[in-house]
Design an enzyme around this catalytic site. Sequence first.
Site, PDB file in Angstrom:
ATOM      1  N   LYS A   9     127.000   9.017  56.540  1.00  0.00           N
ATOM      2  CA  LYS A   9     126.217   8.837  55.317  1.00  0.00           C
ATOM      3  C   LYS A   9     125.429  10.115  55.071  1.00  0.00           C
ATOM      4  CE  LYS A   9     122.363   6.639  55.597  1.00  0.00           C
ATOM      5  NZ  LYS A   9     121.417   7.735  55.268  1.00  0.00           N
ATOM      6  N   PRO A  94     127.753  13.458  65.621  1.00  0.00           N
ATOM      7  CA  PRO A  94     126.605  13.720  66.499  1.00  0.00           C
ATOM      8  C   PRO A  94     125.607  12.574  66.466  1.00  0.00           C
ATOM      9  CG  PRO A  94     127.086  15.616  65.108  1.00  0.00           C
ATOM     10  CD  PRO A  94     127.922  14.494  64.589  1.00  0.00           C
ATOM     11  N   SER A  97     121.340  12.345  64.249  1.00  0.00           N
ATOM     12  CA  SER A  97     121.611  13.550  63.454  1.00  0.00           C
ATOM     13  C   SER A  97     121.378  13.383  61.958  1.00  0.00           C
ATOM     14  CB  SER A  97     123.047  14.016  63.693  1.00  0.00           C
ATOM     15  OG  SER A  97     123.974  13.018  63.301  1.00  0.00           O
ATOM     16  N   GLY A  98     120.828  12.257  61.503  1.00  0.00           N
ATOM     17  CA  GLY A  98     120.497  12.116  60.092  1.00  0.00           C
ATOM     18  C   GLY A  98     121.648  11.771  59.180  1.00  0.00           C
ATOM     19  N   ILE A  99     122.768  11.299  59.737  1.00  0.00           N
ATOM     20  CA  ILE A  99     123.921  10.926  58.907  1.00  0.00           C
ATOM     21  C   ILE A  99     124.343   9.482  59.176  1.00  0.00           C
ATOM     22  CG2 ILE A  99     124.821  13.218  58.366  1.00  0.00           C
ATOM     23  CD1 ILE A  99     126.628  13.061  60.779  1.00  0.00           C
ATOM     24  N   GLY A 100     123.418   8.674  59.672  1.00  0.00           N
ATOM     25  CA  GLY A 100     123.639   7.234  59.752  1.00  0.00           C
ATOM     26  C   GLY A 100     124.744   6.790  60.678  1.00  0.00           C
ATOM     27  N   GLY A 101     125.011   7.529  61.745  1.00  0.00           N
ATOM     28  CA  GLY A 101     126.132   7.205  62.601  1.00  0.00           C
ATOM     29  C   GLY A 101     126.062   5.812  63.209  1.00  0.00           C
ATOM     30  N   GLY A 102     124.911   5.441  63.769  1.00  0.00           N
ATOM     31  CA  GLY A 102     124.773   4.126  64.370  1.00  0.00           C
ATOM     32  C   GLY A 102     124.925   3.005  63.357  1.00  0.00           C
ATOM     33  N   SER A 103     124.340   3.193  62.191  1.00  0.00           N
ATOM     34  CA  SER A 103     124.458   2.189  61.134  1.00  0.00           C
ATOM     35  C   SER A 103     125.895   2.075  60.648  1.00  0.00           C
ATOM     36  CB  SER A 103     123.538   2.547  59.968  1.00  0.00           C
ATOM     37  OG  SER A 103     122.177   2.519  60.354  1.00  0.00           O
ATOM     38  N   ASP A 136     119.842   0.895  56.994  1.00  0.00           N
ATOM     39  CA  ASP A 136     120.981   1.680  56.516  1.00  0.00           C
ATOM     40  C   ASP A 136     122.315   0.955  56.641  1.00  0.00           C
ATOM     41  OD1 ASP A 136     119.574   3.857  55.658  1.00  0.00           O
ATOM     42  OD2 ASP A 136     120.020   5.125  57.381  1.00  0.00           O
TER      43      ASP A 136
END
Length: 297
Positions: A9, A94, A97-103, A136
């Site tokens: 994201k 990563p 990292s501010g791109i919502g990976g976990g969400s 998110d």
Amino acid sequence: MIREAAPAKVNLYLRVTGRRADGYHLLDSLAVFGPAADLVEAAPAEGLTLTVAGPFGAALAAEPDNLVLRAARALAAAAGIAPQAALRLEKRLPVASGIGGGSADAAAALRALDRLWGLGLGAGALAEVAAGLGADVPVCLASRPARMGGVGEALLPAPALPPCGLLLVNPGVPLATPAVFRARSGPFSAPAALPEGWADAAAMARDLAALGNDLEAPARALCPAVGEVLAALRALPGCLLARMSGSGATCFALFADAAAAERAAAELPGAWWRAAGAPGGFTPGRDGAYSTFGAGA
């Protein structure tokens, strides 16, 4: 085996518009997805298990309860069934990292298990489960461009977006979202006024340039590498806009098309993680194609 892409994201702009009584900040943001993704796989099994692999899988080894498992248990509870599946997360994005990976991973798990278990809950019911997992997760469930409000859970259709190229870059430094919000100071911002759409990438970049990311200054204070990445992106040929995504440390650059973004990625330091392509290139249920370069690729 059910496979679901969990695309990154990317916040094209982010304004902090207020703060609730419970301490959560209110946001206004325009989110798009891609051009890189994690991958979630689900297969029938007795009991519930999760295997984590991929370039960034080791970073999650110490997590006591991955959000993918929490999503599986929440969906099973909503459906009134036992959570039974062998889950595998290939971590390509990563961490922190501010791109919502976990969400995105949690949302992909919901989609995959809805199919595996034959629930057919539909978008509305899945969104209710997603909302209980994190602010998110609802926007990541559809993985479509959206205007985000509230703490991130209030979603509206995005303006019509033109074709463009997107380059994501992470310097390899994790940045915790709560720390960035704590470091933020100053007044709150008003929500942005957006047009119905943009004719081309250059016009979109001009409008977005005036909006900014209210978390960029505190993130740069905590992680000077963010400033280094932004300077490198702005120096690339064809870069229309460079900005930090979310709470960082991943930054992005907009280009006229995907080919220009991929050419630019090859000019950056090899130690940085990079992903280039076109935003919105992922379809739920299919592992989309993208180009990654450098660390962790």
